[in-house]
Design a protein around this motif. Structure first.
Motif, PDB file in Angstrom:
ATOM      1  N   UNK A  30       5.179  -9.532   0.894  1.00 20.23           N
ATOM      2  CA  UNK A  30       4.776  -8.317   0.178  1.00 20.23           C
ATOM      3  C   UNK A  30       3.261  -8.159   0.064  1.00 20.23           C
ATOM      4  N   UNK A  31       2.536  -9.248  -0.223  1.00 21.88           N
ATOM      5  CA  UNK A  31       1.077  -9.166  -0.337  1.00 21.88           C
ATOM      6  C   UNK A  31       0.449  -8.767   0.993  1.00 21.88           C
ATOM      7  N   UNK A  32       0.935  -9.362   2.090  1.00 26.31           N
ATOM      8  CA  UNK A  32       0.406  -9.022   3.408  1.00 26.31           C
ATOM      9  C   UNK A  32       0.701  -7.574   3.761  1.00 26.31           C
ATOM     10  N   UNK A  33       1.902  -7.118   3.413  1.00 29.11           N
ATOM     11  CA  UNK A  33       2.257  -5.731   3.706  1.00 29.11           C
ATOM     12  C   UNK A  33       1.321  -4.771   2.985  1.00 29.11           C
ATOM     13  N   UNK A  34       1.059  -5.043   1.710  1.00 33.13           N
ATOM     14  CA  UNK A  34       0.180  -4.156   0.933  1.00 33.13           C
ATOM     15  C   UNK A  34      -1.237  -4.173   1.491  1.00 33.13           C
ATOM     16  N   UNK A  35      -1.731  -5.377   1.845  1.00 27.50           N
ATOM     17  CA  UNK A  35      -3.098  -5.471   2.369  1.00 27.50           C
ATOM     18  C   UNK A  35      -3.233  -4.726   3.699  1.00 27.50           C
ATOM     19  N   UNK A  36      -2.283  -4.948   4.604  1.00 30.56           N
ATOM     20  CA  UNK A  36      -2.342  -4.304   5.918  1.00 30.56           C
ATOM     21  C   UNK A  36      -2.150  -2.791   5.779  1.00 30.56           C
ATOM     22  N   UNK A  37      -1.273  -2.382   4.862  1.00 35.41           N
ATOM     23  CA  UNK A  37      -1.046  -0.950   4.639  1.00 35.41           C
ATOM     24  C   UNK A  37      -2.303  -0.283   4.099  1.00 35.41           C
ATOM     25  N   UNK A  38      -2.988  -0.949   3.173  1.00 33.24           N
ATOM     26  CA  UNK A  38      -4.233  -0.387   2.621  1.00 33.24           C
ATOM     27  C   UNK A  38      -5.287  -0.248   3.712  1.00 33.24           C
ATOM     28  N   UNK A  39      -5.410  -1.274   4.547  1.00 34.39           N
ATOM     29  CA  UNK A  39      -6.370  -1.235   5.647  1.00 34.39           C
ATOM     30  C   UNK A  39      -6.026  -0.108   6.619  1.00 34.39           C
ATOM     31  N   UNK A  40      -4.731   0.095   6.857  1.00 39.78           N
ATOM     32  CA  UNK A  40      -4.304   1.171   7.759  1.00 39.78           C
ATOM     33  C   UNK A  40      -4.687   2.528   7.198  1.00 39.78           C
ATOM     34  N   UNK A  41      -4.449   2.737   5.905  1.00 33.39           N
ATOM     35  CA  UNK A  41      -4.768   4.023   5.280  1.00 33.39           C
ATOM     36  C   UNK A  41      -6.269   4.225   5.142  1.00 33.39           C
TER      37      UNK A  41
END
Length: 711
Positions: free
Chosen positions: A163-174
């Motif tokens: 979950x932490x990795x998903x949030x970090x990568x998603x934030x970077x994507x946005x």
């Protein structure tokens, strides 16, 4: 020469599907290069798996499939298959170049991350990777196409991460990748990156909005189809050949609209719109007239991006109609070619060296933007600063303004007149003395609006000042201003160090010009400095004492009793000279200089109490004097004893404003029922200005006593 590839039966089904797709637009020999790249990549990644459990090579194949759907050239697709080999396998750039040529090797290297380098923080590594990626993009735009496709497939398979990795990568994507896709006009990639980023960063919000959209669309399906048919019929009546398509908004675009306008979901009614795709530009305007004849257009909701394309090359007509069903009808009207560009942006009809195409093409606009970023990074001190500046320009809610000759300049919303000057050229910005907007002079901080004509007046005497940083909005302007101020401060610091050394040598009966060059060179080497300027900088900052250095350079000379030449203070010295906060000297005060380690020359009032202690170090004390003409504003501390009545602070503020001074700080150290003591730190031009301010304060009926605070 590419050797024969393996028999097709040995390829996985996904590779065969990729091959079939490539055969629809590439020559067989070029498809063979890509299949050969798969062989090499599969061997290099052998034994490696993704977190999903599938063989790692399936990820590069999926990335290649995304690029093939964009009809990218064979070098890009081959590089996509090999894009992780340098980073994750023993395969080197040289080996790739030997087998596939320098062009494909350069593309693979351009998208390689910097994980093997050592950084202090992950953020710094990301920032440096971003800088490298943009510089590689500037050399070959295809690098970012591969990187975006890589990120898109990673987002599609992000569910296997923590979950932490998903949030970090998603934030970077946005924050980075979706805006880059938008800046390049690649709407298809941008929309999917945004929606996947939103789904992984805020899963509950995404799911809730998606469910609401599905409900609303289902309820309105009949109405939507009725409107679509009416649009198509109206276009046929006026002779506009076209396709009319439904266009459903994504959960992320609805979420952004709810946030930016503070709306609830029920208030965001335009979750569905229409796209009219026709044959030519004149047909677009005919279609617009037909649409406005069908239903009444909403005032202020029409945008002509055909006459004024967006910064990413996007062209279309946008309008919103009031339908009889109580729904606003959003319509986009464009040609087939405009539609391809809108969906694929700079990747549409890709041809290497496509800068030779029309000046309004998405490719050319993308290159212009990248060249601006390259110019910015040349003058940026570190990767984090560059990343922050670039990110601020990746959200280009653009405005379009004109030069006096009619050239269109696109700027981000909230850009100022000074941002316009820097958009023309860095030298123009640095020497801006005045700006005319629609032939009327305005402050440099004026925010610009669509359609204005802006003219810059320059002067050789004009130069950037730190205050400009408070209102410019673009990364190019901020970086140029900071670079100028840093270079100016460096010059001032070096000049001060030279003055200190010259003064110390004069006291020994010699000068810098009399000192043998080999002695100065030796002193620079002994202190491990790279340049002579480093020696002078350290003298100015007090890290070396001028008297000690002078003794080493002129050991046979003895100190004379002659008066040392005074250092003249004009207020233009920048960071080379600091004014003591304990006594706040202003022009007209008797002053003394003290060389403080790490700070440089600190100027005190001669009667400052701290000077008693500082004079115990005569080797650090300097003779200083004010220049006949000084510049800028200087802080001074005043103590006021006032009546303790309501409104006294407002009264004092008004008095100080009338006296032409700025309030830097206010404190109330004590008060009683009758009186209050207030300490003001204000800015004045000199002692005369300070005296005028104090006289005006004494005339205020609430002021009982005014005095200057002495350390």
């Amino acid at each position: 020469m590419i050797r024969n590839v393996l028999a097709t039966s040995s390829f996985p089904e996904s590779v065969l599907e990729l091959r079939d797709l490539l055969n629809t637009y590439l020559e067989p020999d070029r498809v063979a290069v890509i299949l050969r790249a798969f062989e090499v990549g599969a061997r290099a990644h052998e034994g490696q798996t993704r977190k999903t459990g599938e063989p790692y090579i399936m990820h590069p194949v999926a990335v290649a499939r995304i690029l093939a759907n964009l009809r990218m050239d064979h070098q890009s697709v081959a590089a996509a298959i090999l894009h992780d080999t340098i980073e994750d396998t023993p395969l080197t750039k040289g080996e790739i170049a030997d087998q596939f040529g320098d062009e494909i090797a350069a593309l693979v290297d351009g998208v390689t991350k910097l994980d093997k380098m050592k950084f202090r923080t992950r953020h710094e590594a990301d920032a440096e990777s971003f800088r490298k990626m943009l510089l590689a993009m500037s050399r070959d735009l295809r690098v970012i196409f591969i990187k975006l496709a890589d990120r898109l497939h990673n987002m599609r398979t992000l569910g296997s991460m923590s979950p932490d990795s998903r949030r970090r990568i998603a934030r970077e994507t946005l924050d980075i990748y979706a805006p880059i896709a938008d800046r390049l006009g690649m709407n298809t990639l941008k929309s999917e990156l945004e929606d996947l980023g939103f789904a992984h960063r805020h899963p509950w919000r995404h799911r809730t909005i998606a469910e609401h959209v599905q409900e609303v669309t289902g309820d309105r399906r009949e109405v939507i189809e009725t409107i679509r048919k009416a649009l198509k019929r109206k276009m046929s009546e006026v002779g506009v050949p076209c396709r009319v398509l439904g266009r459903e908004k994504t959960p992320y675009s609805i979420y952004r609209k709810m946030q930016s306008r503070d709306l609830s979901f029920s208030e965001v009614t335009d979750v569905y719109g229409f796209r009219v795709i026709t044959h030519s530009e004149p047909h677009c305007y005919m279609a617009l007239g037909a649409a406005h004849a069908l239903h009444q257009p909403k005032p202020g909701r029409f945008k002509d991006y055909i006459a004024l394309p967006k910064a990413n090359g996007y062209q279309s007509l946008h309008t919103v109609l009031s339908s009889p069903y109580g729904l606003p009808v959003e319509i986009q009207i464009r040609t087939e070619e405009m539609d391809i560009t809108a969906e694929k942006g700079a990747a549409a009809h890709w041809q290497y060296k496509s800068g030779e195409s029309s000046s309004v093409s998405a490719q050319v606009r993308a290159r212009e933007w990248l060249m601006q970023l390259v110019d910015v990074q040349r003058h940026t001190g570190d990767s984090m600063e560059f990343l922050d500046g670039a990110k601020s320009d990746l959200f280009p809610d653009d405005i379009f303004v004109f030069t006096p000759k009619g050239k269109i300049i696109d700027l981000r919303r909230n850009a100022t007149a000074l941002d316009f000057a820097y958009a023309i050229h860095t030298d123009v910005g640095n020497h801006t003395s005045a700006i005319l907007v629609d032939k009327v002079e305005v402050p440099l901080s004026t925010h610009l609006a669509h359609g204005q004509t802006v003219e810059v007046v320059t002067s050789a005497d004009a130069h950037p000042v730190p205050e400009w940083l408070d209102f410019v909005a673009t990364a190019k302007a901020r970086t140029a201003i900071r670079h100028y101020i840093r270079s100016l401060e460096q010059k001032d610091t070096v000049a001060l160090g030279m003055h200190l050394l010259e003064t110390a040598l004069n006291a020994r009966g010699t000068s810098v010009t009399d000192v043998p060059q080999n002695l100065i060179d030796g002193l620079v080497a002994d202190n491990h400095f790279e340049r002579h300027e480093d020696l002078y900088t350290n003298l100015a900052l007090g890290n070396l004492l001028a008297g000690v250095v002078a003794a080493k350079l002129a050991p046979d000379s003895t100190s004379t009793d002659g008066a040392a030449e005074a250092l003249t203070i004009a207020g233009l010295e920048g960071s080379a000279v600091e004014f003591a906060a304990c006594c706040y000297p202003v022009p007209g005060d008797p002053i003394v200089g003290f060389v403080s380690a790490g700070k440089g020359v600190v100027v005190h009032r001669a009667n400052c109490r701290n000077m008693r202690e500082l004079r115990k170090h005569p080797d650090r004390c300097l003779v200083v004097q004010w220049a006949p003409l000084t510049h800028g504003m200087y802080r001074v501390a005043l103590r006021l004893v006032t009546r303790n009545v309501p409104g006294v602070l407002a009264s004092l503020t008004a008095t100080l404003n009338e006296a032409g001074t700025n309030i830097e700080r206010v404190e109330q150290p004590e008060s009683n029922p009758e009186t209050a003591t207030l300490n003001f730190t204000i800015s004045v031009e000199d002692r005369d200005h300070m005296a005028r301010v104090m006289r005006r304060l004494r005339r205020n009926r609430n002021v009982l006593k005014v005095s200057r605070i002495i350390a």
